[in-house]
Design a protein around this motif. Structure first.
Motif, mmCIF file in Angstrom:
data_model
loop_
_atom_site.group_PDB
_atom_site.id
_atom_site.type_symbol
_atom_site.label_atom_id
_atom_site.label_comp_id
_atom_site.label_asym_id
_atom_site.label_seq_id
_atom_site.Cartn_x
_atom_site.Cartn_y
_atom_site.Cartn_z
ATOM 1 N N VAL A 37 4.569 -5.896 6.516
ATOM 2 C CA VAL A 37 5.779 -5.069 6.479
ATOM 3 C C VAL A 37 5.897 -4.356 5.138
ATOM 4 O O VAL A 37 6.243 -3.174 5.067
ATOM 5 N N LEU A 38 5.599 -5.063 4.068
ATOM 6 C CA LEU A 38 5.664 -4.468 2.739
ATOM 7 C C LEU A 38 4.664 -3.317 2.613
ATOM 8 O O LEU A 38 4.965 -2.277 2.019
ATOM 9 N N GLY A 39 3.481 -3.482 3.195
ATOM 10 C CA GLY A 39 2.494 -2.407 3.182
ATOM 11 C C GLY A 39 2.977 -1.194 3.960
ATOM 12 O O GLY A 39 2.840 -0.051 3.500
ATOM 13 N N LEU A 40 3.564 -1.433 5.136
ATOM 14 C CA LEU A 40 4.078 -0.329 5.942
ATOM 15 C C LEU A 40 5.173 0.430 5.206
ATOM 16 O O LEU A 40 5.173 1.671 5.169
ATOM 17 N N VAL A 41 6.091 -0.312 4.622
ATOM 18 C CA VAL A 41 7.186 0.324 3.886
ATOM 19 C C VAL A 41 6.651 1.113 2.692
ATOM 20 O O VAL A 41 7.095 2.233 2.410
ATOM 21 N N SER A 42 5.685 0.545 1.994
ATOM 22 C CA SER A 42 5.128 1.202 0.807
ATOM 23 C C SER A 42 4.435 2.513 1.167
ATOM 24 O O SER A 42 4.665 3.552 0.523
ATOM 25 N N PHE A 43 3.593 2.496 2.199
ATOM 26 C CA PHE A 43 2.886 3.715 2.581
ATOM 27 C C PHE A 43 3.848 4.771 3.111
ATOM 28 O O PHE A 43 3.689 5.969 2.830
ATOM 29 N N ALA A 44 4.853 4.344 3.869
ATOM 30 C CA ALA A 44 5.849 5.300 4.365
ATOM 31 C C ALA A 44 6.627 5.917 3.208
ATOM 32 O O ALA A 44 6.891 7.125 3.192
ATOM 33 N N ALA A 45 6.969 5.099 2.214
ATOM 34 C CA ALA A 45 7.713 5.599 1.053
ATOM 35 C C ALA A 45 6.870 6.583 0.249
ATOM 36 O O ALA A 45 7.366 7.643 -0.178
ATOM 37 N N PHE A 46 5.597 6.248 0.036
ATOM 38 C CA PHE A 46 4.728 7.154 -0.714
ATOM 39 C C PHE A 46 4.535 8.477 0.032
ATOM 40 O O PHE A 46 4.531 9.546 -0.591
ATOM 41 N N LEU A 86 6.613 9.892 2.093
ATOM 42 C CA LEU A 86 7.867 10.643 1.986
ATOM 43 C C LEU A 86 8.017 11.259 0.601
ATOM 44 O O LEU A 86 8.401 12.426 0.464
ATOM 45 N N LEU A 87 7.710 10.505 -0.441
ATOM 46 C CA LEU A 87 7.833 11.009 -1.806
ATOM 47 C C LEU A 87 6.863 12.163 -2.064
ATOM 48 O O LEU A 87 7.227 13.160 -2.700
ATOM 49 N N PHE A 88 5.626 12.027 -1.567
ATOM 50 C CA PHE A 88 4.652 13.110 -1.708
ATOM 51 C C PHE A 88 5.174 14.374 -1.032
ATOM 52 O O PHE A 88 5.104 15.468 -1.597
#
Length: 216
Positions: free
Chosen positions: A184-193, A195-197
Motif C-alpha cells: 500500500v505504501l508503494g502504491l501511495v508513493s508512486f501515485a503521489a510522485f 501526481l507531483l510530476f
C-alpha cells in the motif's frame, strides 16, 4: 493507517533513499528523451521521407515490454544488470519514442500563415523554429511530456524485478513477507510522485505559455 506509519518509521531511511532514486530515475529520462526528440521531430516535420519510417519504427520500439528492455540493455551495453544506468537508458528510449510524435504533432499544429509571415520578415529557419514554432507547439509537446513523465514513474517500479533499488522494492517486500503495508505504501508513493510530476509540468507549461491565459 497505523500499520503504514509503523512500517514507514521502521524503514524510514531506506524508503527515503529509494524515493530519491525513484525521482531521478523517472525525471532524467524525460529531460534526455525530450532533448533527443526535438531535433528528430523537427526533422520528421521538415522531410516527409523521414516521417513515416521514423514514427513507425519508434512506435514499434514503444511496444517492447519494459521488463524485456531492462534485461536486454545490459547485454547490449555491457553494464551490470543492477546498474541504474540500464533503467535510465530504457526509459529514455521510451520517452524519446513517445515525444518524437508529440514534437511532430506540435510543429504540424503551427498555422502555415504564421510561418509564411515570419519568413517574409526575414527569419531564418533556425530563428523561426526557436522563436515561433517551438513556443506555439509547446502546449502539444507539453502534453506529451506529461504523459511520458507519469508513464516513467510507473515503469520505474518494474525495475524492481531486476533488483534496482527504488520504491518498487516495497512491492517485492510485501509479496515476500505476505505483508500489505509495504504494498500500500508503494502504491501511495508512486501515485503521489506521478501526481507531483504532472502538476509541476503543468505549472511549467502555463508559465512558458502566458499568452494562452490571456487568450482565455
Amino acid at each position: 493507517m497505523n500499520q503504514l506509519w509503523t512500517y514507514f518509521t521502521a524503514h524510514q531511511d531506506q524508503i527515503l533513499g529509494w524515493a530519491r532514486t525513484t525521482v531521478w530515475l523517472a525525471a532524467l529520462p524525460v529531460m534526455t528523451g525530450l532533448a533527443l526528440a526535438v531535433p528528430c521531430g523537427w526533422l520528421a516535420h521538415r522531410h516527409q521521407a523521414v516521417r513515416t519510417p521514423l514514427t513507425s519504427g519508434l512506435g514499434v520500439l514503444y511496444t517492447i515490454p519494459s521488463l524485456v528492455m531492462f534485461l536486454v540493455i545490459p547485454e547490449m551495453l555491457g553494464t551490470r544488470i543492477l546498474s541504474p544506468f540500464n533503467v535510465v537508458t530504457a526509459l529514455t528510449l521510451y520517452t524519446f519514442a513517445l515525444l518524437v510524435r508529440s514534437v511532430l504533432d506540435g510543429l504540424d499544429s503551427v498555422p502555415e500563415p504564421i510561418l509564411s509571415t515570419a519568413t517574409a520578415m526575414g527569419h531564418t529557419t533556425r530563428q523561426r523554429l526557436l522563436s515561433i514554432q517551438l513556443p506555439l507547439a509547446l502546449p502539444v509537446i507539453g502534453a506529451g511530456v506529461r504523459v511520458a513523465a507519469v508513464s516513467n514513474v510507473s515503469l520505474v517500479s518494474v525495475a524492481s524485478m531486476i533488483g534496482t533499488a527504488q520504491l518498487g522494492q516495497l512491492f517485492l517486500a510485501g509479496n515476500n513477507t505476505s505483508s500489505l503495508p509495504p504494498i500500500v505504501l508503494g502504491l501511495v508513493s508512486f501515485a503521489a510522485f506521478a501526481l507531483l510530476f504532472d502538476l509541476a509540468l503543468l505549472a511549467a507549461i502555463r508559465l512558458l505559455t502566458p499568452w494562452r491565459a490571456v487568450t482565455r
